[in-house]
Motif scaffolding. Structure first.
Motif, PDB file in Angstrom:
ATOM      1  N   THR A   2      18.556 -39.857 -58.170  1.00 33.38           N
ATOM      2  CA  THR A   2      19.003 -39.526 -56.817  1.00 33.38           C
ATOM      3  C   THR A   2      20.526 -39.540 -56.730  1.00 33.38           C
ATOM      4  OG1 THR A   2      16.985 -40.489 -55.909  1.00 33.38           O
ATOM      5  CG2 THR A   2      18.815 -40.188 -54.398  1.00 33.38           C
ATOM      6  N   ARG A   3      21.135 -40.571 -57.319  1.00 31.77           N
ATOM      7  CA  ARG A   3      22.592 -40.667 -57.296  1.00 31.77           C
ATOM      8  C   ARG A   3      23.241 -39.486 -58.001  1.00 31.77           C
ATOM      9  NH1 ARG A   3      26.905 -43.676 -55.075  1.00 31.77           N
ATOM     10  NH2 ARG A   3      28.733 -43.008 -56.299  1.00 31.77           N
ATOM     11  N   ASP A  61      25.434 -36.093 -56.185  1.00 32.63           N
ATOM     12  CA  ASP A  61      26.798 -35.673 -56.522  1.00 32.63           C
ATOM     13  C   ASP A  61      26.870 -34.211 -56.917  1.00 32.63           C
ATOM     14  OD1 ASP A  61      27.621 -38.239 -56.044  1.00 32.63           O
ATOM     15  OD2 ASP A  61      27.506 -38.858 -58.151  1.00 32.63           O
ATOM     16  N   SER A  62      25.770 -33.698 -57.508  1.00 37.10           N
ATOM     17  CA  SER A  62      25.849 -32.337 -58.057  1.00 37.10           C
ATOM     18  C   SER A  62      25.057 -31.300 -57.278  1.00 37.10           C
ATOM     19  CB  SER A  62      25.355 -32.338 -59.512  1.00 37.10           C
ATOM     20  OG  SER A  62      24.014 -32.799 -59.559  1.00 37.10           O
ATOM     21  N   GLY A  63      23.952 -31.682 -56.705  1.00 37.42           N
ATOM     22  CA  GLY A  63      23.086 -30.684 -56.099  1.00 37.42           C
ATOM     23  C   GLY A  63      22.915 -30.786 -54.606  1.00 37.42           C
ATOM     24  N   ARG A 118      13.691 -32.346 -53.470  1.00 42.77           N
ATOM     25  CA  ARG A 118      12.849 -31.823 -54.541  1.00 42.77           C
ATOM     26  C   ARG A 118      12.432 -32.925 -55.520  1.00 42.77           C
ATOM     27  NH1 ARG A 118      16.692 -27.655 -54.105  1.00 42.77           N
ATOM     28  NH2 ARG A 118      17.856 -28.426 -55.920  1.00 42.77           N
ATOM     29  N   VAL A 119      13.369 -33.864 -55.783  1.00 44.74           N
ATOM     30  CA  VAL A 119      13.051 -34.969 -56.693  1.00 44.74           C
ATOM     31  C   VAL A 119      11.950 -35.853 -56.112  1.00 44.74           C
ATOM     32  CG1 VAL A 119      13.930 -37.110 -57.683  1.00 44.74           C
ATOM     33  CG2 VAL A 119      15.262 -35.017 -57.866  1.00 44.74           C
TER      34      VAL A 119
END
Length: 655
Positions: free
Chosen positions: A45-46, A50-52, A59-60
């Protein structure tokens, strides 16, 4: 763990240490894996935050939820039934490591990838290194010490969805047992004919569970049996020619598959079209079914087994009541071994809160069987089932040839026993909301406590007889299921032997005690206050010797009556005393009204002949100087209370 169990004392302190050891062992084994597994989702999640962005987090979580559902479904319905516990764990570990290799490969970390690949090779070797030894898995180490030389051979083993089921065979004793997680649920002889080949104590109980509803409700057409076990209870139920449908509720399908390996005694169940298997939890089944059953039989596992306590609660009995017809019969099995009075009282209170009447039977010495109804009163048992030749032959093989054979197991009814169980004021009604049984039964199991109601049939005061139990004391030898059968046979042998000796007891007390009759039995007397007096103030050695001989006679007399009276009815005890009184010493003792020895002899005679008025008078003299901490003192007290009760002197009983 088995070594630890042998070293801890079987008490509350030992139980606390045992629980702490269990918790510590679980932490050592589970915490590292659970910590690492639990960290994966927060780390992902972290990284994705930061990226998505936030959409990636959604989605995760969606993938994690779907994966959890799929994992549970695959493990429960595919891996456990077809691969077993060990292989299912190895497959899960293999998938985890494989996923790690893929992720590290994507991250271009070849050294770590190589290390994990090596781990995968080691894991793969685990699939071929051999599985769990079924003999060890089915040995029940948690319950009995492991003795490899006494391990039974395993003829069936399967890890089911809810438990591991095994069928073991003891070839020396010619019996097979079905086990759940190592605990024996039922043991049967493998021979097809019980009358010819014999039967186990478990078989006696299971047949009684199936026979009792047929005696109380011979017209029952629809029956539910909760807990299939070996299938022998179902076999007994299906002996009814009137029965049209039998629903066997079993939560574990492997139990039914394993029961097929138990031999010819239960084989007919699987071929009977009236029999139906429902693989589900009993509570769920009854929640969806209307009140269509004439009889419901409940024979789950032991009270301390995880999840079983919920089948002994008030709420469960309310569901049973709702599933029964208005005149329906409920049969409840309740083991007394590995339990304690408070636990039994908690269940009885729950049962009595729902059902208006119940009868209690004692099977194989340490199993209670309750026959309950929500109607006003239970009907009288009927011999109607024995009109069927097939039923007559089957039940006679287990020595249940008529209703009278079952009556030898009868203890009493709700009116008699409920006040006794309600006296355990610290035991609440067992409930889903106050799970007294679930919280305390494992402790009783650990302490190896045992609760014996069969002692009621052996005390030399006819308490059950006075309170309306016509079968106590048992007045005939042909009662093969009586928990006190050996003592009963011995008592009748004494009775018959004395009658054969020319109509006299042949100085039975002299023969038993090895003493001659003391001539000066009047030497020790009692005053009006019940205190011992001696004719000579200075007691001599000769006086002491005479007193010892008197005590020997008293012990011999009381020992004879204690052994005989619980097993013989009033008429036979009358015969015994007619023979005893022909002994000059006994006759002299009965005439010695101021002698301790004489009054005790009069007491035993009045108790044997159930003479309430005489007992009231005699015990009033004896009680002031009776030591209530001795066995004879407790008998005097109980006899006094019983005599006053029969005379209607209830306040005196309390006093």
């Amino acid at each position: 763990l088995n070594t630890e169990l042998r070293t801890w004392p079987r008490d509350t302190g030992g139980y606390v240490r045992y629980l702490l050891f269990q918790i510590g062992l679980s932490l050592v084994m589970i915490f590292p894996a659970s910590f690492c597994a639990g960290m994966t989702l927060p780390l992902l999640t972290r990284r994705l935050l930061d990226s998505g962005g936030e959409s990636a987090i959604g989605r995760v979580y969606a993938a994690n939820t779907l994966g959890a559902i799929a994992g549970v479904f695959i493990a429960l319905h595919i891996l456990l039934p077809f691969a077993g516990i060990q292989q299912a764990l190895l497959i899960g570990a293999f998938v985890d490591l494989l996923l790690g290799v893929v992720l590290f490969a994507v991250a271009l970390r070849p050294r770590v990838t190589a290390a994990i690949s090596f781990s995968l090779v080691l894991l793969a070797l685990g699939f071929f290194a051999g599985g769990i030894n079924p003999q060890i898995a089915a040995a029940g180490v948690f319950r009995h010490q492991l003795d490899k030389e006494q391990l039974s051979s395993v003829v069936y083993y399967r890890d089911g969805k809810t438990a591991s089921i095994a069928v073991t065979e003891n070839k020396k004793k010619d019996r097979r047992a079905i086990r759940t997680n190592g605990k024996v649920d039922a043991a049967l002889f493998t021979g097809g004919d019980a009358e010819r080949d014999g039967y186990t104590g478990d078989e006696e109980t299971m047949v009684a569970l199936g026979l009792l509803p047929l005696l109380y409700k011979p017209d029952a057409e629809r029956v539910m049996n909760i807990g299939y076990g070996s299938g022998l209870t179902s076999r007994a139920l299906l002996m009814s020619p009137v029965l049209t449908r039998l629903d066997n509720i079993e939560i574990e399908a492997a139990i039914i598959e394993g029961a097929r390996k138990l031999g010819g005694r239960v084989a007919p169940v699987f071929d009977d079209a009236r029999n139906h298997f429902i693989i589900n939890d009993a509570k769920s089944v009854m929640a969806r079914r209307p009140a269509v059953y004439d009889v419901i039989v409940s024979e789950p596992s032991n009270l301390w087994v995880s999840g079983i306590a919920g089948l002994f609660t008030r709420e469960f009995y309310q569901r049973v009541h709702a599933a029964l017809t208005p005149e329906g019969i409920f049969i409840q099995w309740l083991p007394l071994y590995e339990t304690e009075p408070q636990l039994v009282a908690s269940v009885v209170k729950a049962l009595s809160a729902v059902f208006n009447d119940f009868h209690i039977y004692l099977s194989a010495s340490n199993n209670l069987i309750f026959v309950a109804t929500a109607a006003a009163d239970l009907p009288s048992p009927s011999n109607a089932i024995y009109a069927s030749d097939a039923a007559q032959q089957f039940f006679s093989g287990y020595n249940f040839t008529a209703v009278n054979d079952m009556r030898t197991l009868f203890l009493g009814d709700k009116k008699l026993f409920l006040p006794y169980f309600e006296s355990f004021i610290h035991a609440p009604i067992n409930s889903d909301y106050i799970p007294y049984l679930e919280n305390n039964a494992p402790r009783a199991f650990f302490a190896r406590t045992s609760y014996s109601l069969s002692a009621l049939l052996q005390i030399p005061v006819p308490v059950l007889e006075v309170f309306g139990n016509g079968s106590s004391p048992v007045s005939f030898v042909s009662a093969p299921h009586s928990p006190v059968r050996q003592k009963m046979v011995s008592a009748h042998q004494i009775y018959e032997n004395r009658r054969k000796e020319g109509g006299r007891m042949q100085s039975v007390l002299t023969a038993l005690s090895g003493q001659t009759c003391p001539l000066d039995i009047e030497q020790v007397t009692i005053d009006s206050a019940g205190q011992e007096l001696s004719e000579n103030t200075a007691e001599t050695e000769e006086n002491k010797s005479d007193q010892q001989r008197i005590n020997t006679y008293l012990e011999t007399t009381s020992g004879l009556i204690v052994d005989l009276m619980p097993m013989l009815d009033k008429s036979r005890m009358t015969d015994i005393w007619q023979l005893l009184e022909q002994d000059s010493c006994v006759d002299k003792l009965l005439q010695a009204n101021n002698s301790i020895a004489g009054i005790y002899t009069q007491f035993w005679r009045a108790l044997s002949l159930r003479q309430s008025e005489e007992l009231v008078e005699i015990t009033q003299v004896l009680l002031p100087y009776t030591n209530l901490y001795t066995e004879s003192g407790q008998i005097v007290l109980l006899a006094s209370m019983m005599a006053h009760y029969r005379q209607g002197n209830y306040q005196q009983v309390v006093a």
